[in-house]
Design a protein around this motif. Structure first.
Motif, mmCIF file in Angstrom:
data_model
loop_
_atom_site.group_PDB
_atom_site.id
_atom_site.type_symbol
_atom_site.label_atom_id
_atom_site.label_comp_id
_atom_site.label_asym_id
_atom_site.label_seq_id
_atom_site.Cartn_x
_atom_site.Cartn_y
_atom_site.Cartn_z
ATOM 1 N N ASP A 155 0.993 -1.319 -0.103
ATOM 2 C CA ASP A 155 0.000 0.014 0.051
ATOM 3 C C ASP A 155 0.901 1.341 -0.129
ATOM 4 O OD1 ASP A 155 -2.223 1.846 0.185
ATOM 5 O OD2 ASP A 155 -2.448 1.429 2.244
ATOM 6 N N LYS A 157 1.479 5.370 -0.388
ATOM 7 C CA LYS A 157 1.076 6.752 0.060
ATOM 8 C C LYS A 157 2.089 7.771 -0.577
ATOM 9 C CE LYS A 157 -2.560 5.064 2.118
ATOM 10 N NZ LYS A 157 -3.995 5.090 1.518
ATOM 11 N N TYR A 171 7.349 8.112 -1.573
ATOM 12 C CA TYR A 171 6.272 7.491 -0.989
ATOM 13 C C TYR A 171 6.547 6.787 0.137
ATOM 14 C CZ TYR A 171 8.765 3.362 -3.369
ATOM 15 O OH TYR A 171 9.825 2.527 -3.650
ATOM 16 N N ASP A 287 -2.232 5.749 -4.074
ATOM 17 C CA ASP A 287 -3.019 6.790 -4.201
ATOM 18 C C ASP A 287 -2.556 7.816 -5.338
ATOM 19 O OD1 ASP A 287 -0.727 7.599 -2.699
ATOM 20 O OD2 ASP A 287 -2.237 8.603 -1.284
#
Length: 490
Positions: A155, A157, A171, A287
C-alpha cells in the motif's frame, strides 16, 4: 466529460485562429483588387518603373522577414539550453532527495538459509613425495530455500519533499506478506549435517536506510524464531538478496511452516518485487493516479483519478533459477521483476521544451500577419519593429520557464502569455494606427496560445495537434488565394 470540454475548447481555438487569418487575408485581397481596378487602363502597358520598384521592395521585405525568422532561432536555442540545464539540475536534486529519503526499492524474499557441513576426500602427497594418502576435509556452506508460495500486499501513499524551489515525488509503503516453505529431503553429496538451530530468514531490501519499522515476523508451524536475532544484512552475495536484514529461526522437523511479516519503508520513483515463490501473488495499491509498469506486466490493473491497483500472479516457470540452491553457486535472482513506477506524465520542464519547439512557428505566423497588414496600408513597418515583435514572442518562453518554477504551470502560462498578447497587439495597433488591426492580432495570439496549451496538455496527441495547426494555416491560405490574378507583362 472534462476531455470532451477540453477538445471542444481546442477546436474553438483553432477556428478562432483560422478566422483571424481568413479576415486578414481577405482584407488584403480586397485591397489588392481595388488597386488593380484603378489601373485597368494600364493593363496593356508594360510594367512601370514604380510597379517594379514596389515588387522589389515587397521581395526585399519578405527576404528580411525570412532572415529575422532564422535569427529568432538564436534566442529560442538559448532558452532551450537553459531549460535543459534547469531540468538537469532538477533531476540531480530529485536523485539527491531520493538518496536521503529512500531510493527505488526492490523487495525480495523471504528466503530460508540453512547452514550445513560436508566433507570432501582429498588425495595428498607425503613430504617425501613417495606416498599418497586420502584426507577427509570438512567444509561449510549454506542452502538457500525459496518459498513454495509467496503473497505480497503493498500500500503506497505518495508525498512530496522539497529542496529549494524543487520538489520530488516520494512514497511511504506498508508491506504485508506471507511465505510458505516446504522442507524436503535434500540430497547433498557427502553431507554431514544441517545446522537447523542456526538457520535464518532473509529479507531483501535494496535500500536499508529507508526501512522505517519491521512490525511483525511470525512463524506458524514447528519452527521457532530466535528472540533478539533480528539483524541487519543477509550474509549472502546472491543478486537480489545481497542487501536487507535477517531473522534467526530454529527449523523444526516438520516439513512445512509459514511466515507472516509486515514492515513499513520509504522510497521514491518506483517499487519492485522479485517473484521468488513457486507461485507469487503481488498486489500493489497506490493513491497516485499515474502508474507506469515495467518488467512483468500486471495481470489485472485499475487506474482511477484517485490512484491505481495492480495484481500479479507469477509462476516460477517465468524464470530460470531453481527454488533451492547453495550459496556458493552465486545465483542471480533479478532476471524477472515486477515493477510499478509512480510516473509524473510531463514535468513543467518537459512542457516548456515542447512549447519552445513551436516557438519558431509562432514567430513566423506573427511575422506573416504583420506583413499582410503592411501590404494592406501605405506605410511600412521597419525591421526594428519586426525585431521587437519577435523579441516579445521569444520572451514568452523565458517568462514561462522562470514563472513555472514558482507557480503552477497553468498560472505561469497565463501570466507569460499576457505579455506577448497585450504588448504585440497594442504595438501593432499603434504602429498601423488601427485599433481593429491590433484587435485582430490579439485575437490571433490568444487562439495560438490556446492551441499551444492544448498541445502541451494532450501528451499523446501533441504531434497530431501540431500537425493540425500547420494544416489549418496552409488550407486557409490556399483558400483565400485561390482566385489570385496573375500579373502578365507584354
Amino acid at each position: 466529460m472534462f476531455n470532451i470540454i477540453f477538445w471542444v475548447l481546442t477546436l474553438l481555438s483553432l477556428a478562432l485562429f483560422g478566422g483571424a487569418i481568413y479576415l486578414v487575408a481577405r482584407a488584403l485581397l480586397k485591397k489588392l483588387n481595388r488597386d488593380q481596378g484603378t489601373d485597368m487602363s494600364a493593363l496593356e502597358q508594360p510594367a512601370t518603373a514604380k510597379g517594379a520598384a514596389l515588387k522589389n521592395t515587397t521581395l526585399l521585405k519578405a527576404l528580411t522577414i525570412g532572415i529575422l525568422s532564422i535569427v529568432a532561432l538564436l534566442p529560442l536555442g538559448i532558452i532551450m539550453d537553459m531549460t535543459s540545464d534547469r531540468e538537469m539540475l532538477y533531476n540531480s536534486v530529485v536523485d539527491e532527495i531520493g538518496r536521503s529519503w529512500g531510493e527505488q526499492q526492490i523487495l525480495s524474499g523471504p528466503a530460508l538459509v540453512i547452514p550445513y557441513s560436508y566433507f570432501v576426500m582429498q588425495e595428498e602427497v607425503s613430504n617425501d613425495g613417495k606416498t599418497r594418502h586420502e584426507v577427509k576435509r570438512t567444509y561449510q556452506d549454506e542452502l538457500v530455500i525459496l518459498p513454495k508460495k509467496l503473497s505480497l500486499d503493498l500500500d503506497l501513499k505518495h508525498d512530496f519533499r522539497t529542496r529549494g524551489i524543487y520538489q520530488s515525488l516520494v512514497y511511504n509503503a506498508a508491506l504485508k506478506g506471507q511465505a510458505e516453505f516446504r522442507l524436503n529431503h535434500y540430497d547433498i553429496p557427502n553431507l554431514i549435517a544441517f545446522d537447523n538451530q542456526n538457520a535464518r530468514l532473509v529479507f531483501g531490501v535494496s535500500s536499508n536506510q529507508a526501512i522505517d519499522k519491521v512490525e511483525k515476523i511470525e512463524v506458524t508451524g514447528d519452527s521457532v524464531l530466535l528472540s533478539g536475532s533480528l539483524m541487519s544484512g543477509t550474509g549472502l552475495t546472491t543478486g537480489g538478496l545481497e542487501k536487507g536484514f535477517n531473522q534467526g529461526i530454529q527449523v523444526g522437523e516438520a516439513s512445512d511452516f509459514s511466515v507472516n511479516f509486515a514492515m513499513t519503508l520509504r522510497g521514491s520513483q518506483s517499487i519492485s518485487a522479485l517473484p521468488l515463490g513457486e507461485q507469487t501473488l503481488l498486489n500493489i495499491h497506490a493513491d497516485w493516479p499515474h502508474p507506469s509498469f515495467k518488467g512483468l506486466l500486471p495481470a489485472e490493473r485499475e487506474i482511477t483519478a484517485n490512484g491505481f491497483t495492480a495484481n500479479w500472479n507469477i509462476s516460477h516457470l517465468t524464470r530460470n533459477y531453481p527454488q533451492e540452491f547453495i550459496k556458493s553457486n552465486q545465483s542471480t535472482l533479478t532476471e524477472v521483476v515486477a515493477n510499478a513506477m509512480l510516473f509524473e506524465p510531463v514535468t513543467h520542464y518537459g512542457k516548456i521544451e515542447r512549447s519552445v519547439k513551436y516557438g519558431l512557428l509562432f514567430i513566423v505566423l506573427t511575422f506573416i500577419m504583420l506583413f499582410i497588414f503592411e501590404l494592406g496600408q501605405k506605410t511600412s513597418l521597419s525591421t526594428v519593429q519586426y525585431m521587437l515583435v519577435g523579441s516579445a514572442m521569444a520572451l514568452f518562453y523565458l517568462l514561462l520557464l522562470s514563472l513555472s518554477e514558482h507557480l503552477a504551470f497553468l498560472q505561469a502560462y497565463l501570466i507569460a502569455a499576457c505579455i506577448p498578447v497585450l504588448s504585440v497587439s497594442a504595438y501593432v495597433g499603434s504602429a498601423t494606427a488601427s485599433l481593429k488591426r491590433g484587435a485582430i492580432v490579439g485575437t490571433m495570439l490568444v487562439s495560438l496560445y490556446a492551441v499551444l496549451y492544448s498541445i502541451l496538455q494532450l501528451e499523446d496527441y501533441a504531434l497530431l495537434m501540431g500537425t493540425g495547426l500547420l494544416l489549418v494555416v496552409l488550407l486557409i491560405l490556399m483558400f483565400v488565394t485561390r482566385h489570385q490574378p496573375k500579373n502578365t507583362v507584354q
